[in-house]
Motif scaffolding. Structure first.
Motif, short mmCIF file in Angstrom:
data_model
loop_
_atom_site.label_atom_id
_atom_site.label_comp_id
_atom_site.label_asym_id
_atom_site.label_seq_id
_atom_site.Cartn_x
_atom_site.Cartn_y
_atom_site.Cartn_z
N ASP A 98 0.85 -1.22 0.02
CA ASP A 98 0.17 -0.16 0.07
C ASP A 98 0.87 1.28 -0.13
N LYS A 99 1.93 1.27 0.50
CA LYS A 99 2.97 2.46 0.85
C LYS A 99 3.95 2.52 -0.42
N PHE A 100 4.52 1.10 -0.70
CA PHE A 100 5.60 1.49 -1.77
C PHE A 100 5.20 0.77 -3.26
N GLU A 101 4.20 -0.07 -3.25
CA GLU A 101 3.47 -0.68 -4.52
C GLU A 101 4.59 -1.89 -4.77
N ILE A 102 4.73 -2.80 -4.03
CA ILE A 102 5.81 -3.91 -4.54
C ILE A 102 5.49 -4.64 -5.59
N ASP A 103 6.26 -5.39 -6.12
CA ASP A 103 6.04 -6.14 -7.52
C ASP A 103 5.04 -7.20 -7.17
N ALA A 104 4.16 -7.73 -8.02
CA ALA A 104 3.06 -8.69 -8.05
C ALA A 104 3.83 -10.05 -7.83
#
Length: 439
Positions: A98-104
């Motif tokens: 939610d904060k950094f949008e990590i990889d799927a």
């Protein structure tokens, strides 16, 4: 029952009271991304609602541990601790996303690790009751792979359906309510203690969703984000795994007459892939359709788009609130239909009732295609869109006769079908070909 209701209420209260402070924290922390082309909402909205839901889960488990009747669940089973361990891990991954949008792919790996943590602590599928065959024992590797697969599928199904305000939390709450009634019936009616953890998980899950819904209904003040959608998906999967792979039909045959009849009574929960996916049939269908659609286009299954079921409802012409209610209706029809069939599978009235309400649901889906017109005597009592065209044209005639400035006359050329503003038209639904996902 009173202990479960008290646990539900405390979980809901803690989640509700913490969501407001969490919203302020999300704004300060910058967890409020800009609106993307694939989003439905029009204003930047903070995420991280899963923080409040996780603390609601912790509060529910803590309260249940100090109750006389529910304390036995913690003493005789390690499943609540396994759930808390897996939930903490998946929640942490969701907060980071939610904060950094990590990889799927990193999120997928985290989901598998969280499922593995629960398996290591005993929350796993030990056997499968197959209709017409009986109980099939699984090897440790088979049970582990099947458990991990169910957890990952359920988490992503809930995550995919989280695209409209209040949609995911409401649908999961409906599924949890149906599952609670099913698990409580096994535990209370048959006296099978192995169903007690699943009953507790469902009650806590209902409290988490009910406490968050008032803040998340349209227009939402906060989104649950991946920290919330993956969390409730994992809790729902944990209850399904507990009652599927831990409750032995050999115990139920004392009440059903034989093992085959016992398995038959549990059929509504096991039919889809022999797992209890009927309670999340709508999100699971959305997940399968999304994977097929993206793969057919040569895209990654994790590539976001605007082809989900709730997006299609908006394209048909449903409003935001009506689309959510329609999804609620179908979720409740499937979940409670399966529940009613498990209680009395020989009743034809249940089948006819499901068919009737399915027809009602189809009529609701096509409602925007048919605009009813009120009779002449009721023209002044109904909204303009339900009035007859003659009356509507007569009402617009004086306005058309009034001279308008050139700038105002030119405004319709930019489109005002969905509510034009001073800076131009607002399109309710963007082109589906635009890349992106729900949130």
């Amino acid at each position: 029952m009173r202990e479960y209701l008290l646990t539900l209420c405390i979980t809901a209260a803690v989640t509700y009271l913490l969501t407001g402070p969490v919203r302020k924290f999300a704004i300060v922390a910058g967890a409020m991304p800009e609106i993307r082309a694939r989003d439905v909402h029009r204003e930047p909205t903070p995420r991280l609602g899963g923080i409040a839901m996780f603390f609601g889960l912790c509060a529910g488990l803590l309260v249940a541990d100090h109750m006389t009747n529910l304390n036995e669940v913690f003493e005789k089973s390690n499943e609540p601790r396994a759930l808390l361990s897996g939930a903490a891990l998946i929640w942490l991954i969701g907060v980071l996303d939610d904060k950094f949008e990590i990889d799927a792919l990193i999120k997928l790996g985290g989901q598998m690790i969280a499922a593995g943590v629960m398996v290591m602590q005993g929350l796993t599928i030990l056997w499968l009751p197959i209709p017409g065959v009986g109980t099939v024992a699984l090897t440790p590797w088979q049970g582990t792979l099947l458990t991990v697969a169910l957890v990952v599928i359920t988490i992503n199904a809930v995550n995919f359906v989280d695209g409209l305000d209040g949609l995911a939390s409401g649908m999961v709450c409906i599924a949890a309510a149906a599952f609670f009634m099913y698990a409580y019936r096994i535990w209370y009616s048959y006296g099978i203690e192995a169903a007690a953890p699943a009953t507790l998980f469902s009650a806590i899950l209902m409290g988490m969703c009910l406490g968050f819904l008032p803040h998340n209904m349209h227009p939402a003040r906060i989104f649950m984000g991946d920290s919330g959608s993956m969390l409730i998906g994992l809790v729902l999967a944990a209850g399904a795994i507990s009652v599927t792979g831990q409750v032995d039909p050999d115990v139920m045959n004392l009440f059903a007459g034989s093992e085959r009849n016992a398995v038959h009574q549990m059929v509504p929960v096991y039919i889809p892939l022999l797992l209890p996916l009927t309670i999340i049939a709508v999100p699971a269908a959305d997940l399968v359709l999304a994977i097929v659609r993206r793969t057919w286009r040569g895209q990654s299954p994790f590539a976001a788009d605007r082809g989900h079921l709730h997006h299609r409802l908006l394209e048909v012409g449903h409003s935001h609130s009506r689309a959510v209610l329609i999804m609620y209706f179908w979720a409740a029809l499937i979940a409670f239909g399966a529940l009613a069939y498990s209680v009395n599978s020989a009743s034809m009235w249940i089948v006819l009732g499901v068919v009737f309400f399915s027809a009602v649901g189809l009529a609701l889906l096509l409602l925007p295609r048919f605009t009813p017109r009120a009779p002449m005597w009721a023209q002044s009592f109904v909204p303009p869109r339900y009035r007859r065209r003659r009356a509507a044209l007569a009402a617009q005639a004086p306005a058309a006769a009034t001279p308008q400035p050139a700038a105002v006359v030119a405004a319709p050329e930019r489109g005002q079908a969905n509510g034009a503003t001073a800076i131009g038209a607002r399109s309710r639904v963007l082109d589906r070909r635009t890349s992106g996902s729900s949130r």
